[in-house]
Scaffold this motif. Structure first.
Motif, PDB file in Angstrom:
ATOM      1  N   LEU A 163     -22.341 -43.910 112.088  1.00  0.00           N
ATOM      2  CA  LEU A 163     -21.319 -42.993 111.581  1.00  0.00           C
ATOM      3  C   LEU A 163     -20.257 -43.735 110.781  1.00  0.00           C
ATOM      4  O   LEU A 163     -19.864 -43.302 109.689  1.00  0.00           O
ATOM      5  N   LEU A 164     -19.797 -44.878 111.294  1.00  0.00           N
ATOM      6  CA  LEU A 164     -18.805 -45.670 110.566  1.00  0.00           C
ATOM      7  C   LEU A 164     -19.356 -46.185 109.243  1.00  0.00           C
ATOM      8  O   LEU A 164     -18.641 -46.209 108.232  1.00  0.00           O
ATOM      9  N   PHE A 165     -20.626 -46.575 109.234  1.00  0.00           N
ATOM     10  CA  PHE A 165     -21.262 -47.042 108.002  1.00  0.00           C
ATOM     11  C   PHE A 165     -21.335 -45.928 106.963  1.00  0.00           C
ATOM     12  O   PHE A 165     -21.038 -46.145 105.786  1.00  0.00           O
ATOM     13  N   VAL A 166     -21.687 -44.733 107.389  1.00  0.00           N
ATOM     14  CA  VAL A 166     -21.769 -43.593 106.463  1.00  0.00           C
ATOM     15  C   VAL A 166     -20.391 -43.244 105.915  1.00  0.00           C
ATOM     16  O   VAL A 166     -20.228 -42.992 104.713  1.00  0.00           O
ATOM     17  N   VAL A 167     -19.379 -43.261 106.775  1.00  0.00           N
ATOM     18  CA  VAL A 167     -18.012 -42.972 106.317  1.00  0.00           C
ATOM     19  C   VAL A 167     -17.574 -44.013 105.299  1.00  0.00           C
ATOM     20  O   VAL A 167     -16.962 -43.686 104.278  1.00  0.00           O
ATOM     21  N   LEU A 168     -17.899 -45.267 105.548  1.00  0.00           N
ATOM     22  CA  LEU A 168     -17.561 -46.329 104.610  1.00  0.00           C
ATOM     23  C   LEU A 168     -18.272 -46.134 103.274  1.00  0.00           C
ATOM     24  O   LEU A 168     -17.675 -46.331 102.210  1.00  0.00           O
ATOM     25  N   LEU A 169     -19.527 -45.723 103.313  1.00  0.00           N
ATOM     26  CA  LEU A 169     -20.262 -45.462 102.072  1.00  0.00           C
ATOM     27  C   LEU A 169     -19.669 -44.285 101.296  1.00  0.00           C
ATOM     28  O   LEU A 169     -19.569 -44.329 100.074  1.00  0.00           O
ATOM     29  N   VAL A 170     -19.287 -43.242 102.000  1.00  0.00           N
ATOM     30  CA  VAL A 170     -18.775 -42.036 101.334  1.00  0.00           C
ATOM     31  C   VAL A 170     -17.396 -42.280 100.735  1.00  0.00           C
ATOM     32  O   VAL A 170     -17.145 -41.927  99.579  1.00  0.00           O
ATOM     33  N   PHE A 171     -16.497 -42.871 101.497  1.00  0.00           N
ATOM     34  CA  PHE A 171     -15.116 -43.002 101.045  1.00  0.00           C
ATOM     35  C   PHE A 171     -14.809 -44.330 100.368  1.00  0.00           C
ATOM     36  O   PHE A 171     -13.886 -44.408  99.564  1.00  0.00           O
ATOM     37  N   GLY A 172     -15.518 -45.365 100.691  1.00  0.00           N
ATOM     38  CA  GLY A 172     -15.245 -46.672 100.109  1.00  0.00           C
ATOM     39  C   GLY A 172     -14.152 -47.402 100.867  1.00  0.00           C
ATOM     40  O   GLY A 172     -13.290 -46.790 101.485  1.00  0.00           O
ATOM     41  N   SER A 173     -14.194 -48.717 100.798  1.00  0.00           N
ATOM     42  CA  SER A 173     -13.261 -49.522 101.587  1.00  0.00           C
ATOM     43  C   SER A 173     -11.826 -49.424 101.079  1.00  0.00           C
ATOM     44  O   SER A 173     -10.880 -49.427 101.870  1.00  0.00           O
ATOM     45  N   LYS A 174     -11.639 -49.342  99.775  1.00  0.00           N
ATOM     46  CA  LYS A 174     -10.272 -49.259  99.231  1.00  0.00           C
ATOM     47  C   LYS A 174      -9.606 -47.957  99.629  1.00  0.00           C
ATOM     48  O   LYS A 174      -8.426 -47.928  99.969  1.00  0.00           O
ATOM     49  N   ARG A 175     -10.359 -46.879  99.596  1.00  0.00           N
ATOM     50  CA  ARG A 175      -9.797 -45.582  99.948  1.00  0.00           C
ATOM     51  C   ARG A 175      -9.441 -45.522 101.434  1.00  0.00           C
ATOM     52  O   ARG A 175      -8.419 -44.957 101.814  1.00  0.00           O
ATOM     53  N   LEU A 176     -10.298 -46.103 102.281  1.00  0.00           N
ATOM     54  CA  LEU A 176     -10.013 -46.133 103.717  1.00  0.00           C
ATOM     55  C   LEU A 176      -8.810 -47.015 104.015  1.00  0.00           C
ATOM     56  O   LEU A 176      -7.987 -46.681 104.866  1.00  0.00           O
ATOM     57  N   ALA A 177      -8.692 -48.135 103.312  1.00  0.00           N
ATOM     58  CA  ALA A 177      -7.538 -49.010 103.508  1.00  0.00           C
ATOM     59  C   ALA A 177      -6.255 -48.297 103.090  1.00  0.00           C
ATOM     60  O   ALA A 177      -5.223 -48.409 103.766  1.00  0.00           O
ATOM     61  N   GLY A 178      -6.310 -47.568 101.992  1.00  0.00           N
ATOM     62  CA  GLY A 178      -5.143 -46.813 101.536  1.00  0.00           C
ATOM     63  C   GLY A 178      -4.754 -45.729 102.523  1.00  0.00           C
ATOM     64  O   GLY A 178      -3.570 -45.513 102.789  1.00  0.00           O
ATOM     65  N   ALA A 179      -5.745 -45.069 103.099  1.00  0.00           N
ATOM     66  CA  ALA A 179      -5.473 -44.028 104.093  1.00  0.00           C
ATOM     67  C   ALA A 179      -4.851 -44.645 105.340  1.00  0.00           C
ATOM     68  O   ALA A 179      -3.909 -44.085 105.920  1.00  0.00           O
ATOM     69  N   GLY A 180      -5.350 -45.793 105.758  1.00  0.00           N
ATOM     70  CA  GLY A 180      -4.773 -46.478 106.915  1.00  0.00           C
ATOM     71  C   GLY A 180      -3.327 -46.880 106.670  1.00  0.00           C
ATOM     72  O   GLY A 180      -2.477 -46.762 107.552  1.00  0.00           O
TER      73      GLY A 180
END
Length: 52
Positions: free
Chosen positions: A14-31
């Motif tokens: 699940l975490l891998f799929v979320v990373l693929l969908v949103f991308g690492s930069k977008r997840l870092a920005g959200a965090g």
């Protein structure tokens, strides 16, 4: 056996799929945005307590 029947492999996939969908930069920005919101909320709560 994981929590509620969810295995560690399900969580990793699940975490891998979320990373693929949103991308690492977008997840870092959200965090970062969530961290800023929490910090501002805590500061507002302290200021509210101090004004009483």
């Amino acid at each position: 056996m994981g929590l509620g029947g969810i295995h560690i492999w399900h969580t990793l996939i699940l975490l891998f799929v979320v990373l693929l969908v949103f991308g690492s930069k977008r997840l870092a920005g959200a965090g970062e945005d969530i961290g800023t919101a929490i910090r501002d909320f805590r500061k507002a709560m302290r200021d509210d307590d101090a004004s009483k």
